[in-house]
Design a protein around this motif. Sequence first.
Motif, PDB file in Angstrom:
ATOM      1  N   LYS A  24       0.828  -1.068  -0.085  1.00  0.00           N
ATOM      2  CA  LYS A  24       0.075   0.035   0.168  1.00  0.00           C
ATOM      3  C   LYS A  24       0.784   1.244   0.000  1.00  0.00           C
ATOM      4  O   LYS A  24       0.498   2.261  -0.778  1.00  0.00           O
ATOM      5  CB  LYS A  24      -1.040   0.063   1.156  1.00  0.00           C
ATOM      6  N   PHE A  25       1.872   1.316   1.078  1.00  0.00           N
ATOM      7  CA  PHE A  25       2.706   2.493   0.823  1.00  0.00           C
ATOM      8  C   PHE A  25       3.528   2.812  -0.295  1.00  0.00           C
ATOM      9  O   PHE A  25       3.840   3.793  -0.690  1.00  0.00           O
ATOM     10  CB  PHE A  25       3.510   2.568   2.341  1.00  0.00           C
ATOM     11  N   ARG A  26       3.908   1.749  -0.748  1.00  0.00           N
ATOM     12  CA  ARG A  26       4.868   1.760  -2.202  1.00  0.00           C
ATOM     13  C   ARG A  26       4.032   2.185  -3.230  1.00  0.00           C
ATOM     14  O   ARG A  26       4.300   2.916  -3.864  1.00  0.00           O
ATOM     15  CB  ARG A  26       5.464   0.221  -2.411  1.00  0.00           C
ATOM     16  N   SER A  27       2.726   1.690  -3.317  1.00  0.00           N
ATOM     17  CA  SER A  27       1.872   2.419  -4.296  1.00  0.00           C
ATOM     18  C   SER A  27       1.402   3.906  -4.165  1.00  0.00           C
ATOM     19  O   SER A  27       1.486   4.465  -5.120  1.00  0.00           O
ATOM     20  CB  SER A  27       0.578   1.601  -4.088  1.00  0.00           C
ATOM     21  N   GLU A  28       1.067   4.120  -3.126  1.00  0.00           N
ATOM     22  CA  GLU A  28       0.773   5.498  -2.430  1.00  0.00           C
ATOM     23  C   GLU A  28       1.917   6.396  -2.865  1.00  0.00           C
ATOM     24  O   GLU A  28       1.802   7.415  -3.559  1.00  0.00           O
ATOM     25  CB  GLU A  28       0.350   5.681  -1.190  1.00  0.00           C
ATOM     26  N   MET A  74      10.019  15.885   0.292  1.00  0.00           N
ATOM     27  CA  MET A  74       9.325  15.689   1.791  1.00  0.00           C
ATOM     28  C   MET A  74       8.466  14.391   1.502  1.00  0.00           C
ATOM     29  O   MET A  74       8.270  13.578   2.433  1.00  0.00           O
ATOM     30  CB  MET A  74       8.370  17.103   2.095  1.00  0.00           C
ATOM     31  N   THR A  75       7.846  14.299   0.417  1.00  0.00           N
ATOM     32  CA  THR A  75       6.943  13.175   0.267  1.00  0.00           C
ATOM     33  C   THR A  75       7.598  12.045   0.077  1.00  0.00           C
ATOM     34  O   THR A  75       7.327  10.815   0.756  1.00  0.00           O
ATOM     35  CB  THR A  75       6.084  13.131  -0.943  1.00  0.00           C
ATOM     36  N   ARG A  76       8.663  11.951  -0.503  1.00  0.00           N
ATOM     37  CA  ARG A  76       9.696  10.792  -0.680  1.00  0.00           C
ATOM     38  C   ARG A  76      10.343  10.245   0.529  1.00  0.00           C
ATOM     39  O   ARG A  76      10.260   9.118   0.913  1.00  0.00           O
ATOM     40  CB  ARG A  76      10.898  11.102  -1.832  1.00  0.00           C
ATOM     41  N   ASP A  77      10.733  11.455   1.327  1.00  0.00           N
ATOM     42  CA  ASP A  77      11.391  11.128   2.711  1.00  0.00           C
ATOM     43  C   ASP A  77      10.381  10.350   3.494  1.00  0.00           C
ATOM     44  O   ASP A  77      10.536   9.602   4.308  1.00  0.00           O
ATOM     45  CB  ASP A  77      11.939  12.344   3.128  1.00  0.00           C
ATOM     46  N   PHE A  93       7.573   8.778   2.856  1.00  0.00           N
ATOM     47  CA  PHE A  93       7.132   7.332   2.599  1.00  0.00           C
ATOM     48  C   PHE A  93       8.189   6.551   2.902  1.00  0.00           C
ATOM     49  O   PHE A  93       8.168   5.374   3.169  1.00  0.00           O
ATOM     50  CB  PHE A  93       6.676   7.347   1.054  1.00  0.00           C
ATOM     51  N   ASP A  94       9.502   7.001   2.562  1.00  0.00           N
ATOM     52  CA  ASP A  94      10.988   6.042   2.990  1.00  0.00           C
ATOM     53  C   ASP A  94      10.811   5.662   4.308  1.00  0.00           C
ATOM     54  O   ASP A  94      11.158   4.536   4.745  1.00  0.00           O
ATOM     55  CB  ASP A  94      12.032   6.593   2.291  1.00  0.00           C
ATOM     56  N   ILE A 121      -2.226   0.897  11.148  1.00  0.00           N
ATOM     57  CA  ILE A 121      -3.468   1.064  10.676  1.00  0.00           C
ATOM     58  C   ILE A 121      -3.844   2.422  10.496  1.00  0.00           C
ATOM     59  O   ILE A 121      -4.505   2.862   9.696  1.00  0.00           O
ATOM     60  CB  ILE A 121      -4.317   0.213  11.670  1.00  0.00           C
ATOM     61  N   ALA A 122      -3.466   3.259  11.424  1.00  0.00           N
ATOM     62  CA  ALA A 122      -3.747   4.667  11.547  1.00  0.00           C
ATOM     63  C   ALA A 122      -3.115   5.421  10.557  1.00  0.00           C
ATOM     64  O   ALA A 122      -3.748   6.257   9.924  1.00  0.00           O
ATOM     65  CB  ALA A 122      -3.508   5.218  13.045  1.00  0.00           C
ATOM     66  N   MET A 123      -1.836   5.190  10.291  1.00  0.00           N
ATOM     67  CA  MET A 123      -1.035   5.577   9.283  1.00  0.00           C
ATOM     68  C   MET A 123      -1.630   5.373   7.753  1.00  0.00           C
ATOM     69  O   MET A 123      -1.677   6.329   6.954  1.00  0.00           O
ATOM     70  CB  MET A 123       0.465   5.428   9.344  1.00  0.00           C
ATOM     71  N   VAL A 124      -2.019   4.129   7.573  1.00  0.00           N
ATOM     72  CA  VAL A 124      -2.413   3.759   6.434  1.00  0.00           C
ATOM     73  C   VAL A 124      -3.694   4.636   5.950  1.00  0.00           C
ATOM     74  O   VAL A 124      -3.828   5.368   5.068  1.00  0.00           O
ATOM     75  CB  VAL A 124      -2.800   2.453   6.259  1.00  0.00           C
ATOM     76  N   ARG A 125      -4.697   4.713   7.099  1.00  0.00           N
ATOM     77  CA  ARG A 125      -5.636   5.700   6.923  1.00  0.00           C
ATOM     78  C   ARG A 125      -5.394   7.183   6.763  1.00  0.00           C
ATOM     79  O   ARG A 125      -5.794   7.872   5.799  1.00  0.00           O
ATOM     80  CB  ARG A 125      -6.888   5.446   8.053  1.00  0.00           C
ATOM     81  N   GLU A 126      -4.434   7.583   7.468  1.00  0.00           N
ATOM     82  CA  GLU A 126      -4.112   9.100   7.244  1.00  0.00           C
ATOM     83  C   GLU A 126      -3.343   9.222   6.063  1.00  0.00           C
ATOM     84  O   GLU A 126      -3.932  10.390   5.240  1.00  0.00           O
ATOM     85  CB  GLU A 126      -3.342   9.266   8.506  1.00  0.00           C
ATOM     86  N   VAL A 127      -2.492   8.543   5.701  1.00  0.00           N
ATOM     87  CA  VAL A 127      -1.817   8.894   4.205  1.00  0.00           C
ATOM     88  C   VAL A 127      -2.624   8.694   3.449  1.00  0.00           C
ATOM     89  O   VAL A 127      -2.339   9.441   2.471  1.00  0.00           O
ATOM     90  CB  VAL A 127      -0.484   7.924   4.363  1.00  0.00           C
ATOM     91  N   HIS A 128      -3.234   7.746   3.167  1.00  0.00           N
ATOM     92  CA  HIS A 128      -4.130   7.220   2.015  1.00  0.00           C
ATOM     93  C   HIS A 128      -5.150   8.647   1.987  1.00  0.00           C
ATOM     94  O   HIS A 128      -5.438   8.931   0.660  1.00  0.00           O
ATOM     95  CB  HIS A 128      -4.980   6.200   2.157  1.00  0.00           C
ATOM     96  N   TYR A 129      -5.911   8.989   2.929  1.00  0.00           N
ATOM     97  CA  TYR A 129      -6.757  10.179   2.929  1.00  0.00           C
ATOM     98  C   TYR A 129      -6.023  11.418   2.195  1.00  0.00           C
ATOM     99  O   TYR A 129      -6.613  12.009   1.250  1.00  0.00           O
ATOM    100  CB  TYR A 129      -7.064  10.124   4.290  1.00  0.00           C
TER     101      TYR A 129
END
Length: 167
Positions: A14-18, A91-94, A96-97, A140-148
Amino acid sequence: MDIAMELIESMLVKFRSEKKWTLQALEQCNPEDITWSPTVESNSIANLVAHISGAVHSRIETILLDIPDTRDREREFERGLEMTKEQAITMTRDAFDILIQYLERLQSNPELLMAQPFLNLPPLTYSQVNNETTALNLMIAMVREVHYHTGQIIYAAKIRKGKLVWQ
């Protein structure tokens, strides 16, 4: 594969795709697209990138890299927040990394999913998680937050560009 490893792998995918889609959207933006907002009360791409970066800093860097939490959440939402396109991409790349690095650490030690990484740290501020949260609940909270918020970034980029080209 046990459930812990399946969860971690799912979050990594999920995070790699985002990361990929968000960076592709940002790369197609003009510098002025980064600070544009649809209304005076709406967030710009710069605000959203700063917010994702701030959330990753306060929730992940503090436990992964033992960096004290210096987040200024109010600044993330300042109207007219200035940020260059290059800064937004970096900032985005960092961010996600750091998320991916933390998940890879969990992948090597899946038993840490049930650990409480904030238990002995100063009280969390501006967070949907508290000091007793587990690594699993945090991610789980980070998946929701970042995806949103990445969805908001991509939508703002589409509004500005009319159409985005995906690879």
